[in-house]
Motif scaffolding. Structure first.
Motif, PDB file in Angstrom:
ATOM      1  N   GLU A  47       0.827  -1.205   0.000  1.00 53.92           N
ATOM      2  CA  GLU A  47       0.000   0.000   0.000  1.00 53.92           C
ATOM      3  C   GLU A  47       0.861   1.254   0.000  1.00 53.92           C
ATOM      4  O   GLU A  47       1.989   1.269   0.472  1.00 53.92           O
ATOM      5  CB  GLU A  47      -1.022   0.007   1.138  1.00 53.92           C
ATOM      6  N   ILE A  50       1.480   7.374   0.959  1.00 52.38           N
ATOM      7  CA  ILE A  50       1.303   8.757   0.522  1.00 52.38           C
ATOM      8  C   ILE A  50      -0.124   8.982   0.045  1.00 52.38           C
ATOM      9  O   ILE A  50      -0.789   9.941   0.431  1.00 52.38           O
ATOM     10  CB  ILE A  50       2.309   9.087  -0.586  1.00 52.38           C
TER      11      ILE A  50
ATOM     12  N   ASN B  57       4.768  10.769  -7.840  1.00 55.85           N
ATOM     13  CA  ASN B  57       5.382   9.556  -7.335  1.00 55.85           C
ATOM     14  C   ASN B  57       6.752   9.847  -6.715  1.00 55.85           C
ATOM     15  O   ASN B  57       7.677   9.056  -6.829  1.00 55.85           O
ATOM     16  CB  ASN B  57       5.504   8.517  -8.445  1.00 55.85           C
ATOM     17  N   ARG B  58       6.848  10.992  -6.122  1.00 51.73           N
ATOM     18  CA  ARG B  58       8.062  11.376  -5.426  1.00 51.73           C
ATOM     19  C   ARG B  58       7.680  11.901  -4.068  1.00 51.73           C
ATOM     20  O   ARG B  58       6.777  12.721  -3.946  1.00 51.73           O
ATOM     21  CB  ARG B  58       8.764  12.520  -6.165  1.00 51.73           C
ATOM     22  N   SER B  59       8.370  11.461  -3.054  1.00 54.38           N
ATOM     23  CA  SER B  59       8.018  11.915  -1.715  1.00 54.38           C
ATOM     24  C   SER B  59       8.946  13.018  -1.237  1.00 54.38           C
ATOM     25  O   SER B  59       8.724  13.608  -0.189  1.00 54.38           O
ATOM     26  CB  SER B  59       8.093  10.749  -0.740  1.00 54.38           C
ATOM     27  N   LYS B 107      12.187  -2.053   8.916  1.00 54.95           N
ATOM     28  CA  LYS B 107      12.327  -0.625   8.676  1.00 54.95           C
ATOM     29  C   LYS B 107      12.451  -0.322   7.186  1.00 54.95           C
ATOM     30  O   LYS B 107      11.911   0.665   6.700  1.00 54.95           O
ATOM     31  CB  LYS B 107      13.547  -0.059   9.422  1.00 54.95           C
ATOM     32  N   ARG B 109      11.129  -1.992   4.725  1.00 58.17           N
ATOM     33  CA  ARG B 109       9.800  -2.133   4.112  1.00 58.17           C
ATOM     34  C   ARG B 109       8.934  -0.923   4.444  1.00 58.17           C
ATOM     35  O   ARG B 109       8.190  -0.413   3.601  1.00 58.17           O
ATOM     36  CB  ARG B 109       9.119  -3.409   4.617  1.00 58.17           C
ATOM     37  N   PHE B 110       9.050  -0.530   5.682  1.00 54.99           N
ATOM     38  CA  PHE B 110       8.323   0.612   6.200  1.00 54.99           C
ATOM     39  C   PHE B 110       8.635   1.867   5.374  1.00 54.99           C
ATOM     40  O   PHE B 110       7.731   2.567   4.898  1.00 54.99           O
ATOM     41  CB  PHE B 110       8.811   0.786   7.626  1.00 54.99           C
ATOM     42  N   LYS B 112       9.828   1.952   2.442  1.00 51.50           N
ATOM     43  CA  LYS B 112       9.429   1.769   1.055  1.00 51.50           C
ATOM     44  C   LYS B 112       7.944   2.095   0.886  1.00 51.50           C
ATOM     45  O   LYS B 112       7.549   2.765  -0.075  1.00 51.50           O
ATOM     46  CB  LYS B 112       9.718   0.332   0.613  1.00 51.50           C
ATOM     47  N   ALA B 113       7.136   1.669   1.839  1.00 48.42           N
ATOM     48  CA  ALA B 113       5.708   1.991   1.792  1.00 48.42           C
ATOM     49  C   ALA B 113       5.516   3.497   1.842  1.00 48.42           C
ATOM     50  O   ALA B 113       4.541   4.030   1.360  1.00 48.42           O
ATOM     51  CB  ALA B 113       4.983   1.333   2.959  1.00 48.42           C
ATOM     52  N   ARG B 114       6.479   4.162   2.442  1.00 51.48           N
ATOM     53  CA  ARG B 114       6.406   5.610   2.574  1.00 51.48           C
ATOM     54  C   ARG B 114       6.962   6.305   1.331  1.00 51.48           C
ATOM     55  O   ARG B 114       7.129   7.516   1.304  1.00 51.48           O
ATOM     56  CB  ARG B 114       7.192   5.986   3.837  1.00 51.48           C
ATOM     57  N   SER B 115       7.268   5.517   0.308  1.00 53.11           N
ATOM     58  CA  SER B 115       7.725   6.047  -0.978  1.00 53.11           C
ATOM     59  C   SER B 115       8.977   6.906  -0.874  1.00 53.11           C
ATOM     60  O   SER B 115       9.059   7.931  -1.541  1.00 53.11           O
ATOM     61  CB  SER B 115       6.632   6.876  -1.650  1.00 53.11           C
ATOM     62  N   GLU B 134      14.365  -5.505  -2.896  1.00 55.85           N
ATOM     63  CA  GLU B 134      13.148  -4.913  -3.473  1.00 55.85           C
ATOM     64  C   GLU B 134      13.389  -3.466  -3.907  1.00 55.85           C
ATOM     65  O   GLU B 134      12.780  -3.005  -4.876  1.00 55.85           O
ATOM     66  CB  GLU B 134      12.001  -4.959  -2.464  1.00 55.85           C
TER      67      GLU B 134
END
Lengths: 334, 334
Positions: A47, A50, B57-59, B107, B109-110, B112-115, B134
């Motif tokens: 998911e 953002i 698609n950029r954070s 961390k 993965r975390f 990564k979900a946060r983009s 990944e």
DNA sequence: TATAGAAATTGAACTGGTTCAATTTTGATG
DNA sequence: CATCAAAATTGAACCAGTTCAATTTCTATA
């Protein structure tokens, strides 16, 4: 592009609302749950927090702002805070402001644009901030750690700074010391002033006249502690005990003492600040004031989480935790 | 809710596309620019980086993952990196993984979900990671700082670890030392092994047979350094010089030496690691190997920014910066 | 002054989630 | 087996930006 819940919904033959409900832990029909889980696994769906944040207006991040990332006290507190926040799936965005007021403002605005849900702030020598006021206006919870910003109404977690000094000095007095010097931190800071206050109060309580030459300033730095200690040792009547008001000054002072070939505790007694790795490894191990950094971080994190979740009971809170004296062998009974 | 670009557009009587273009620095008609700026000011508009990130698609965040937030080397590097990143409006999201492989995965993965747009990683004792793979698959740039993950193809910025040891030991040899001890870091880490390697190479180059009892292990910790030094000092033939392979061990060793009432450099010569505040304040000031933490942070940040912007020239890069010997007074010429 | 090409602007569609009113399904009950 | 309330599901609208094809405005030149 990447796999979205629409893809998952299609593959699992349910609507996207159902996938959303699955992801947020709502109950759903067993058969749907299984198909969704399968689809997620097969598609490798992850998911996008953002996108989630856009609608919910929550970023699941807590901003952490401190003067310097290399400050051991702050990083110890943050480590503990991060542990608590991660349990609730919050992460921290860290910015340092290099003790510059303008950078502080800049970083605070920056984090606000990033929609942080809350803020943990170590203001250090900055005593005010316009950007911070905007947080309050927008009801973004702010927790200040071991500091004061007198004209800004926020939650705070503090240690008992003056009490810590008081007890350290009182302990020295109980060991029959009367000539007690302090190496003070920066008096422009809350902690610097409070720790000095505790020193004076202890002397006063025991009817000891403070002596000007015993009151020195190390400005919270290693070099400052070193130089202050050197000055003290060079006095005609050097003190019988030295108390240092933070970690960096403690080690500066120790080095000055070693260098002067003066022995602790035979020639001089010593109480330091903070119970980090070095204090134990010194010979003799130092009697120190221990700041409960873990507890402080934990409290700050829990408090900011409570506020983020809308629980404003007892606002503004001021949680105080007590320091502890770790009695080792650096103080001689006279 | 809060002020959006739609509100600004309405107030300035332009379309939202124009406001967007204004915010992204495109050229527009003078009259529109002025009206938009006015509207922004009057409405107190602040752009929402989360919404921006959804479409682009950029954070605008770079993840920073390290074993411990209280590690002075890493935080020094990060401080410098953050400065560079902030110039480009990137912020850092920091996570520590407490030297635990499973937390590292979690961390990563975390984040990564946060983009996160890129990652700066201090792997420490972790030599591999599935989650990291990944990142590579999804082409999220990763820069590893002063470490190695042999089976993962990423950019790296490193210091010249073995060379640093080599030069330190060579310097001792040039001062006519032959009985040179090392206090090694953890041999499960890249830096630990490399720094040991440089020591051995220097001895070999000058035809000095390494002596087993001079090779000790402090595991990168303060206490470890203290204990290793104690052991060395207790030897029947103690070394004439000690070289410590990191900061924390350096200070542990110094304390052991002070405690034993052995003087530097008269009784024993000493070369330490890292040029942080304490090294200068010690008496005598220590000759140390200085790691260019600023430079390292700068390089890591610039590299990750280049990759984020799509410039993959020279991938995977391995940028190496040289350490510098800071010659002070802790080494005696025999 | 007419015109063509460049520059600026417009606004609908899009990003990947959540939300909620409307709809369908479920299952207990008479 | 019919009925109905409760539970589950659906999908259009929304969050606050960006993007881009279509349109309008500007500018230079004949």
């Amino acid at each position: 592009m990447s796999v979205t819940i629409r893809d998952v919904a299609k593959k699992a033959k349910v609507s996207l609302g159902t996938v959303s409900r699955y992801l947020n832990g709502y109950k759903l029909r067993e058969s749907n749950r299984i198909r969704i889980e399968e689809a997620i696994r097969e598609l490798g769906f992850q998911e996008n927090l953002i996108a989630k944040g856009l609608k919910t207006n929550r970023s699941m991040t807590i901003g952490v702002v401190l003067a310097s990332l290399t400050d051991l006290f702050a990083t110890s507190v943050i480590t503990a805070a991060e542990r608590i926040l991660a349990q609730d799936n919050y992460s921290i965005v860290v910015c340092d402001f290099e003790s510059s007021q303008s950078k502080l403002e800049q970083k605070l605005r920056f984090l606000k644009a990033r929609s942080v849900d809350g803020l943990i702030l170590f203001p250090g020598s900055c005593t005010s901030s316009d950007a911070l006021r905007e947080y309050l206006e927008d009801e973004i919870p702010v927790v200040i750690v071991n500091d004061d910003m007198p004209d800004i109404k926020t939650d705070k977690v503090v240690i008992d700074n003056s009490g810590a000094s008081f007890r350290a000095v009182e302990w020295l007095i109980h060991q029959n010391h009367r000539d007690i010097a302090i190496i003070n931190g920066d008096q422009n800071t809350y902690t610097g002033r409070e720790r000095y206050k505790g020193y004076l109060e202890a002397l006063q309580t025991y009817n000891i006249e403070p002596r000007e030459e015993y009151i020195t300033y190390g400005y919270f730095s290693n070099r400052g502690g070193y130089e202050a200690a050197k000055k003290l040792l060079a006095l005609e009547h050097p003190p019988t005990a030295i108390y240092t008001a933070n970690y960096y000054m403690t080690f500066g002072a120790i080095i000055a003492i070693n260098e002067a070939k003066i022995r602790i505790p035979d020639d001089i007694s010593f109480i330091g600040f903070d119970h980090f790795e070095l204090s134990d490894v010194i010979n003799p191990p130092l009697t120190v004031v221990e700041q409960p950094t873990d507890r402080l971080g934990e409290l700050a994190a829990k408090l900011v989480l409570r506020r983020v979740k809308g629980d404003y009971e007892g606002f503004p809170a001021r949680l105080s935790v007590n320091t502890r004296m770790i009695i080792k062998e650096s103080v001689k009974r006279l």
